[in-house]
Motif scaffolding. Sequence first.
Motif, PDB file in Angstrom:
ATOM      1  N   GLU A  21       0.916  -1.227   0.143  1.00 29.72           N
ATOM      2  CA  GLU A  21      -0.053  -0.037  -0.022  1.00 29.72           C
ATOM      3  C   GLU A  21       0.741   1.230  -0.082  1.00 29.72           C
ATOM      4  O   GLU A  21       0.607   2.174  -0.955  1.00 29.72           O
ATOM      5  CB  GLU A  21      -0.986  -0.143   1.015  1.00 29.72           C
ATOM      6  CG  GLU A  21      -1.826  -1.139   1.197  1.00 29.72           C
ATOM      7  CD  GLU A  21      -1.621  -2.377   1.621  1.00 29.72           C
ATOM      8  OE1 GLU A  21      -0.417  -2.514   1.909  1.00 29.72           O
ATOM      9  OE2 GLU A  21      -2.370  -3.464   1.337  1.00 29.72           O
ATOM     10  N   GLN A  22       1.875   1.247   0.903  1.00 29.45           N
ATOM     11  CA  GLN A  22       2.839   2.383   0.844  1.00 29.45           C
ATOM     12  C   GLN A  22       3.512   2.640  -0.329  1.00 29.45           C
ATOM     13  O   GLN A  22       3.692   3.851  -0.805  1.00 29.45           O
ATOM     14  CB  GLN A  22       3.697   2.253   1.954  1.00 29.45           C
ATOM     15  CG  GLN A  22       3.141   2.374   3.428  1.00 29.45           C
ATOM     16  CD  GLN A  22       3.945   2.005   4.599  1.00 29.45           C
ATOM     17  OE1 GLN A  22       4.930   1.087   4.435  1.00 29.45           O
ATOM     18  NE2 GLN A  22       3.933   2.624   5.662  1.00 29.45           N
ATOM     19  N   PHE A  23       3.918   1.479  -0.899  1.00 31.45           N
ATOM     20  CA  PHE A  23       4.740   1.446  -2.149  1.00 31.45           C
ATOM     21  C   PHE A  23       3.957   2.141  -3.232  1.00 31.45           C
ATOM     22  O   PHE A  23       4.379   3.085  -4.225  1.00 31.45           O
ATOM     23  CB  PHE A  23       5.183   0.086  -2.587  1.00 31.45           C
ATOM     24  CG  PHE A  23       6.234   0.150  -3.882  1.00 31.45           C
ATOM     25  CD1 PHE A  23       7.080   0.977  -4.043  1.00 31.45           C
ATOM     26  CD2 PHE A  23       5.900  -1.055  -4.423  1.00 31.45           C
ATOM     27  CE1 PHE A  23       7.897   0.996  -5.065  1.00 31.45           C
ATOM     28  CE2 PHE A  23       6.896  -1.171  -5.852  1.00 31.45           C
ATOM     29  CZ  PHE A  23       7.535  -0.126  -5.973  1.00 31.45           C
ATOM     30  N   ALA A  24       2.618   1.622  -3.308  1.00 29.64           N
ATOM     31  CA  ALA A  24       1.877   2.132  -4.313  1.00 29.64           C
ATOM     32  C   ALA A  24       1.389   3.452  -4.269  1.00 29.64           C
ATOM     33  O   ALA A  24       1.631   4.344  -5.297  1.00 29.64           O
ATOM     34  CB  ALA A  24       0.521   1.214  -4.306  1.00 29.64           C
ATOM     35  N   GLU A  25       1.371   3.798  -2.920  1.00 28.03           N
ATOM     36  CA  GLU A  25       0.860   5.317  -2.782  1.00 28.03           C
ATOM     37  C   GLU A  25       2.013   6.235  -3.078  1.00 28.03           C
ATOM     38  O   GLU A  25       1.798   7.440  -3.789  1.00 28.03           O
ATOM     39  CB  GLU A  25       0.666   5.617  -1.107  1.00 28.03           C
ATOM     40  CG  GLU A  25       0.196   7.099  -1.018  1.00 28.03           C
ATOM     41  CD  GLU A  25      -0.211   7.166   0.575  1.00 28.03           C
ATOM     42  OE1 GLU A  25      -0.312   8.299   1.118  1.00 28.03           O
ATOM     43  OE2 GLU A  25      -0.254   6.085   1.351  1.00 28.03           O
ATOM     44  N   THR A  26       3.257   5.838  -3.041  1.00 26.04           N
ATOM     45  CA  THR A  26       4.436   6.579  -3.313  1.00 26.04           C
ATOM     46  C   THR A  26       4.544   6.892  -4.681  1.00 26.04           C
ATOM     47  O   THR A  26       4.906   7.746  -5.244  1.00 26.04           O
ATOM     48  CB  THR A  26       5.786   5.762  -2.739  1.00 26.04           C
ATOM     49  OG1 THR A  26       5.691   5.918  -1.517  1.00 26.04           O
ATOM     50  CG2 THR A  26       7.036   6.770  -3.042  1.00 26.04           C
ATOM     51  N   LEU A  27       4.178   5.750  -5.673  1.00 26.77           N
ATOM     52  CA  LEU A  27       4.257   5.728  -6.960  1.00 26.77           C
ATOM     53  C   LEU A  27       3.023   6.405  -7.805  1.00 26.77           C
ATOM     54  O   LEU A  27       3.094   6.627  -8.769  1.00 26.77           O
ATOM     55  CB  LEU A  27       4.593   4.419  -7.707  1.00 26.77           C
ATOM     56  CG  LEU A  27       6.003   3.921  -7.112  1.00 26.77           C
ATOM     57  CD1 LEU A  27       6.086   2.325  -7.870  1.00 26.77           C
ATOM     58  CD2 LEU A  27       7.189   4.661  -7.692  1.00 26.77           C
ATOM     59  N   GLY A  28       1.996   6.532  -6.907  1.00 24.67           N
ATOM     60  CA  GLY A  28       0.640   7.229  -7.367  1.00 24.67           C
ATOM     61  C   GLY A  28      -0.013   5.836  -8.328  1.00 24.67           C
ATOM     62  O   GLY A  28      -0.500   6.380  -9.226  1.00 24.67           O
ATOM     63  N   GLY A  32      -3.394  -3.119  -6.463  1.00 24.41           N
ATOM     64  CA  GLY A  32      -3.368  -4.099  -7.437  1.00 24.41           C
ATOM     65  C   GLY A  32      -2.420  -4.132  -8.631  1.00 24.41           C
ATOM     66  O   GLY A  32      -1.693  -5.333  -8.751  1.00 24.41           O
ATOM     67  N   ALA A  33      -1.836  -3.044  -8.904  1.00 22.26           N
ATOM     68  CA  ALA A  33      -0.775  -2.740  -9.863  1.00 22.26           C
ATOM     69  C   ALA A  33       0.577  -3.396  -9.149  1.00 22.26           C
ATOM     70  O   ALA A  33       1.314  -4.185  -9.897  1.00 22.26           O
ATOM     71  CB  ALA A  33      -0.480  -1.482 -10.520  1.00 22.26           C
ATOM     72  N   GLU A  38       4.871  -7.647  -8.677  1.00 22.06           N
ATOM     73  CA  GLU A  38       5.568  -8.650  -7.789  1.00 22.06           C
ATOM     74  C   GLU A  38       5.228 -10.207  -8.218  1.00 22.06           C
ATOM     75  O   GLU A  38       6.041 -10.924  -7.947  1.00 22.06           O
ATOM     76  CB  GLU A  38       5.407  -8.313  -6.370  1.00 22.06           C
ATOM     77  CG  GLU A  38       5.778  -6.869  -6.132  1.00 22.06           C
ATOM     78  CD  GLU A  38       5.675  -6.634  -4.584  1.00 22.06           C
ATOM     79  OE1 GLU A  38       5.105  -7.496  -3.594  1.00 22.06           O
ATOM     80  OE2 GLU A  38       6.309  -5.713  -3.952  1.00 22.06           O
ATOM     81  N   ALA A  39       3.876 -10.245  -8.709  1.00 21.82           N
ATOM     82  CA  ALA A  39       3.591 -11.636  -9.243  1.00 21.82           C
ATOM     83  C   ALA A  39       4.182 -11.830 -10.363  1.00 21.82           C
ATOM     84  O   ALA A  39       4.093 -13.192 -10.855  1.00 21.82           O
ATOM     85  CB  ALA A  39       2.018 -11.706  -8.925  1.00 21.82           C
TER      86      ALA A  39
END
Length: 366
Positions: A21-28, A32-33, A38-39
């Motif tokens: 969640e934190q990683f996704a928020e940092t990149l905007g 799910g992306a 990662e999968a």
Amino acid sequence: MKIKLAENIKKLRKNHSLTQEQFAETLGVTVGAVYKWEAGLSTPEIKLIVEIADLFEVSIDALLGYEQQKDNIDTRIENMKQYMLEKNFREAELEAQKALKKYPNNFAVVYSSAYMYQLKFMEEKSENAMEQSNELFHKSISLLYQNTEKSINEASILNRIAENYLIGGKIEKALECLKQNNICGINNSLIGFIYAYKLKQPQEAKPFLIRSFVDIINAVIHTVAGLAYMYAELDDEASIEATLWLNDFLDSIKTNNNDIILTDKIKAAVLAQYAVWNAVFGHLDVSKEYITKAYFLAKQFDTAPIYSVQGIKFFKEENISATVYDGIGKTAMETVEKIIFDEETEATPYKYIQNIWKDLKKDELR
């Protein structure tokens, strides 16, 4: 050519303690992306790959994880090492510069280059080389997640930085670094030496040197006892020689041979083991002599046990508590008895020792 983008994104995210969640928020982007990246179900756009590499301070090729680059990296590092062996630091530095330009965020390249500059500094006394070495060592710490060599860690790297400062005459910086990185007392001896020799501050040196010397005593005991047991398992009489050497070492650290000191509990166990192995190899007279010595030393220690460094050489008038680990028994008598009675065997040498021990205890009761 194999790409490890999915694996590397997941590893880097976890190494930087980021949730998806934190990683996704940092990149905007959506969680799910990130999950799909990662999968290995999808790949980030080029722009995002650049952002991810920048976020984690790695090169794009390191992020993608091209396996074909490894041979090239290994070749450059081997070339650098060969030049260092030849003390051709001009060529070694050129090789390092080429490698750093191409792989600026590869741990092996950065660490090897730092080490090269350290040797260059030691050889040529170039302060610029020292600064480059320390800068690269600091950078290598941020890249430790790539490291596969267990002997290299943050503590060992920080000590290399301290070594540079010390050799460069920056004593206070070296001392500060060593004290901050004194995990489990690994730098006690060097810190004490610097205070005593370089800074002429004996009172500051004392606690570090005392702890270091006690650690040395423990290390010698474990090392030589380990050698003795190793040889015993090989049916080699070198086990006897090693045990006698350890006994002599324990005597050598006494201020007065007639005093009972901290290490005499260990010495009683060493004498008992020496007696056992002499019996095993057929030296029965020697065995009887030393099991008797072990008995009376253990009795003497337990009468007035001592758990400070008093009586140990170099520690005059010190009353600092210390521990020399045996891991066998609470008392010296219990320690010795575990050595001679815990062995589950009907072998004649052990029975011989055990009978002598029982007779000694009976004589004491009469």
